[in-house]
Design a protein around this motif. Structure first.
Motif, PDB file in Angstrom:
ATOM      1  N   VAL A   1       0.841  -1.208   0.000  1.00  0.00           N
ATOM      2  CA  VAL A   1       0.000   0.000   0.000  1.00  0.00           C
ATOM      3  C   VAL A   1       0.871   1.251   0.000  1.00  0.00           C
ATOM      4  CG1 VAL A   1      -1.651   1.335   1.385  1.00  0.00           C
ATOM      5  CG2 VAL A   1      -2.009  -1.112   1.021  1.00  0.00           C
ATOM      6  N   ALA A   2       1.917   1.258   0.825  1.00  0.00           N
ATOM      7  CA  ALA A   2       2.825   2.417   0.862  1.00  0.00           C
ATOM      8  C   ALA A   2       3.479   2.628  -0.505  1.00  0.00           C
ATOM      9  CB  ALA A   2       3.884   2.209   1.932  1.00  0.00           C
ATOM     10  N   GLY A   3       3.885   1.542  -1.137  1.00  0.00           N
ATOM     11  CA  GLY A   3       4.505   1.635  -2.461  1.00  0.00           C
ATOM     12  C   GLY A   3       3.532   2.150  -3.504  1.00  0.00           C
ATOM     13  N   ILE A   4       2.305   1.674  -3.476  1.00  0.00           N
ATOM     14  CA  ILE A   4       1.289   2.125  -4.443  1.00  0.00           C
ATOM     15  C   ILE A   4       0.994   3.615  -4.247  1.00  0.00           C
ATOM     16  CG2 ILE A   4      -1.149   1.902  -5.072  1.00  0.00           C
ATOM     17  CD1 ILE A   4      -0.808  -1.149  -4.509  1.00  0.00           C
ATOM     18  N   ILE A   5       0.926   4.048  -2.991  1.00  0.00           N
ATOM     19  CA  ILE A   5       0.685   5.473  -2.712  1.00  0.00           C
ATOM     20  C   ILE A   5       1.830   6.320  -3.278  1.00  0.00           C
ATOM     21  CG2 ILE A   5       0.585   7.200  -0.853  1.00  0.00           C
ATOM     22  CD1 ILE A   5      -1.023   5.094   0.772  1.00  0.00           C
TER      23      ILE A   5
ATOM     24  N   ASN B   1       3.293  10.039  -9.957  1.00  0.00           N
ATOM     25  CA  ASN B   1       2.698  10.259 -11.278  1.00  0.00           C
ATOM     26  C   ASN B   1       1.666  11.383 -11.306  1.00  0.00           C
ATOM     27  OD1 ASN B   1       3.897   8.297 -13.106  1.00  0.00           O
ATOM     28  ND2 ASN B   1       3.083   6.799 -11.657  1.00  0.00           N
ATOM     29  N   THR B   2       1.258  11.853 -10.148  1.00  0.00           N
ATOM     30  CA  THR B   2       0.211  12.907 -10.132  1.00  0.00           C
ATOM     31  C   THR B   2       0.714  14.165  -9.444  1.00  0.00           C
ATOM     32  OG1 THR B   2      -0.767  11.935  -8.148  1.00  0.00           O
ATOM     33  CG2 THR B   2      -1.712  11.288 -10.252  1.00  0.00           C
ATOM     34  N   VAL B   3       0.661  14.172  -8.140  1.00  0.00           N
ATOM     35  CA  VAL B   3       0.938  15.372  -7.356  1.00  0.00           C
ATOM     36  C   VAL B   3       2.385  15.849  -7.513  1.00  0.00           C
ATOM     37  CG1 VAL B   3       0.969  16.333  -5.014  1.00  0.00           C
ATOM     38  CG2 VAL B   3      -0.818  14.713  -5.683  1.00  0.00           C
TER      39      VAL B   3
ATOM     40  N   ALA C   1       4.545  15.087  -9.877  1.00  0.00           N
ATOM     41  CA  ALA C   1       5.042  15.051 -11.254  1.00  0.00           C
ATOM     42  C   ALA C   1       5.482  16.439 -11.706  1.00  0.00           C
ATOM     43  CB  ALA C   1       3.968  14.516 -12.189  1.00  0.00           C
ATOM     44  N   ASP C   2       6.624  16.501 -12.379  1.00  0.00           N
ATOM     45  CA  ASP C   2       7.142  17.747 -12.941  1.00  0.00           C
ATOM     46  C   ASP C   2       6.699  17.822 -14.400  1.00  0.00           C
ATOM     47  OD1 ASP C   2       8.459  18.163 -10.546  1.00  0.00           O
ATOM     48  OD2 ASP C   2      10.341  17.293 -11.253  1.00  0.00           O
ATOM     49  N   GLY C   3       5.545  18.345 -14.644  1.00  0.00           N
ATOM     50  CA  GLY C   3       5.031  18.422 -16.009  1.00  0.00           C
ATOM     51  C   GLY C   3       4.604  17.048 -16.469  1.00  0.00           C
ATOM     52  N   ILE C   4       5.298  16.525 -17.477  1.00  0.00           N
ATOM     53  CA  ILE C   4       4.957  15.223 -18.038  1.00  0.00           C
ATOM     54  C   ILE C   4       5.677  14.093 -17.298  1.00  0.00           C
ATOM     55  CG2 ILE C   4       5.052  13.799 -20.122  1.00  0.00           C
ATOM     56  CD1 ILE C   4       4.898  16.396 -21.722  1.00  0.00           C
ATOM     57  N   MET C   5       6.902  14.348 -16.797  1.00  0.00           N
ATOM     58  CA  MET C   5       7.715  13.307 -16.162  1.00  0.00           C
ATOM     59  C   MET C   5       7.311  13.092 -14.699  1.00  0.00           C
ATOM     60  SD  MET C   5       9.923  12.169 -18.370  1.00  0.00           S
ATOM     61  CE  MET C   5      11.122  11.401 -17.363  1.00  0.00           C
ATOM     62  N   PRO C   6       7.187  11.804 -14.277  1.00  0.00           N
ATOM     63  CA  PRO C   6       6.904  11.564 -12.856  1.00  0.00           C
ATOM     64  C   PRO C   6       8.147  11.866 -12.021  1.00  0.00           C
ATOM     65  CG  PRO C   6       7.098   9.498 -14.045  1.00  0.00           C
ATOM     66  CD  PRO C   6       7.208  10.599 -15.062  1.00  0.00           C
ATOM     67  N   ASN C   7       7.947  12.078 -10.743  1.00  0.00           N
ATOM     68  CA  ASN C   7       9.051  12.354  -9.840  1.00  0.00           C
ATOM     69  C   ASN C   7       9.762  11.026  -9.520  1.00  0.00           C
ATOM     70  OD1 ASN C   7      10.755  13.007  -7.745  1.00  0.00           O
ATOM     71  ND2 ASN C   7       9.275  14.356  -6.741  1.00  0.00           N
ATOM     72  N   VAL C   8      10.998  10.884 -10.028  1.00  0.00           N
ATOM     73  CA  VAL C   8      11.764   9.643  -9.853  1.00  0.00           C
ATOM     74  C   VAL C   8      12.074   9.405  -8.380  1.00  0.00           C
ATOM     75  CG1 VAL C   8      13.908   8.454 -10.483  1.00  0.00           C
ATOM     76  CG2 VAL C   8      12.716   9.830 -12.169  1.00  0.00           C
ATOM     77  N   ALA C   9      12.230  10.460  -7.604  1.00  0.00           N
ATOM     78  CA  ALA C   9      12.532  10.333  -6.178  1.00  0.00           C
ATOM     79  C   ALA C   9      11.405   9.620  -5.431  1.00  0.00           C
ATOM     80  CB  ALA C   9      12.778  11.705  -5.569  1.00  0.00           C
ATOM     81  N   ALA C  10      10.179   9.686  -5.930  1.00  0.00           N
ATOM     82  CA  ALA C  10       9.057   8.976  -5.304  1.00  0.00           C
ATOM     83  C   ALA C  10       8.722   7.690  -6.040  1.00  0.00           C
ATOM     84  CB  ALA C  10       7.835   9.879  -5.263  1.00  0.00           C
TER      85      ALA C  10
END
Length: 143
Positions: free
Chosen positions: A21-25, A31-33, A35-44
């Motif tokens: 569940v933690a991983g899915i969150i 991919n949403t909150v 995200a830097d424009g089109i790219m997801p935040n790799v750190a998350a």
């Protein structure tokens, strides 16, 4: 039925959904909150994927005792269903072994008996005959 499952396996089964569940969150946030424009935040995204993987591993390891019990029950069920066939196979093998042993002993005894038998050769035709023979069994001449 008493549950004899070790605590470590129970703990793994409890931790598995928490990690997943933690991983899915984290993956959803990447991919949403976050995200830097089109790219997801790799750190998350990376830790989220790693947590899902760890949760899956915990789940599989926690299920080992359950899978072992299931495999044993399945093997017993298969043996019970095929008891007559297995008995028939065992009896047939025993018969084959008995015949093979009898043949081996009989042949071995004959070989020993023949090995102990002393022979000589006929003076007339050269055939091999018993040492105590008075006449040749092939040509009939006196020895």
């Amino acid at each position: 039925m008493k549950n004899t499952q070790p605590k470590v396996f129970k703990t793994l089964l409890i931790l598995a959904p928490i990690f997943m569940v933690a991983g899915i969150i984290l993956v959803i946030l990447a991919n949403t909150v976050l995200a830097d424009g089109i790219m997801p935040n790799v750190a998350a995204l990376m830790p989220g994927s790693f947590l899902i993987f760890i949760g899956f591993v915990c789940l599989m390891m926690g299920l080992v005792p359950v899978l072992n019990k299931t495999a044993i029950k399945l093997q017993k069920h298969i043996q019970e269903d095929n008891k007559e066939d297995l008995t028939s196979i065992a009896n047939t093998k025993a018969e084959i072994n008995k015949d093979a042993i009898y043949t081996t002993v009989k042949t071995g005894a004959q070989a020993v008996k023949q090995g102990m038998k002393e022979t000589k050769y006929c003076k007339e035709c050269g055939a091999e005959i018993d040492l105590d023979s008075k006449f040749c069994s092939k040509c009939g001449k006196e020895q």
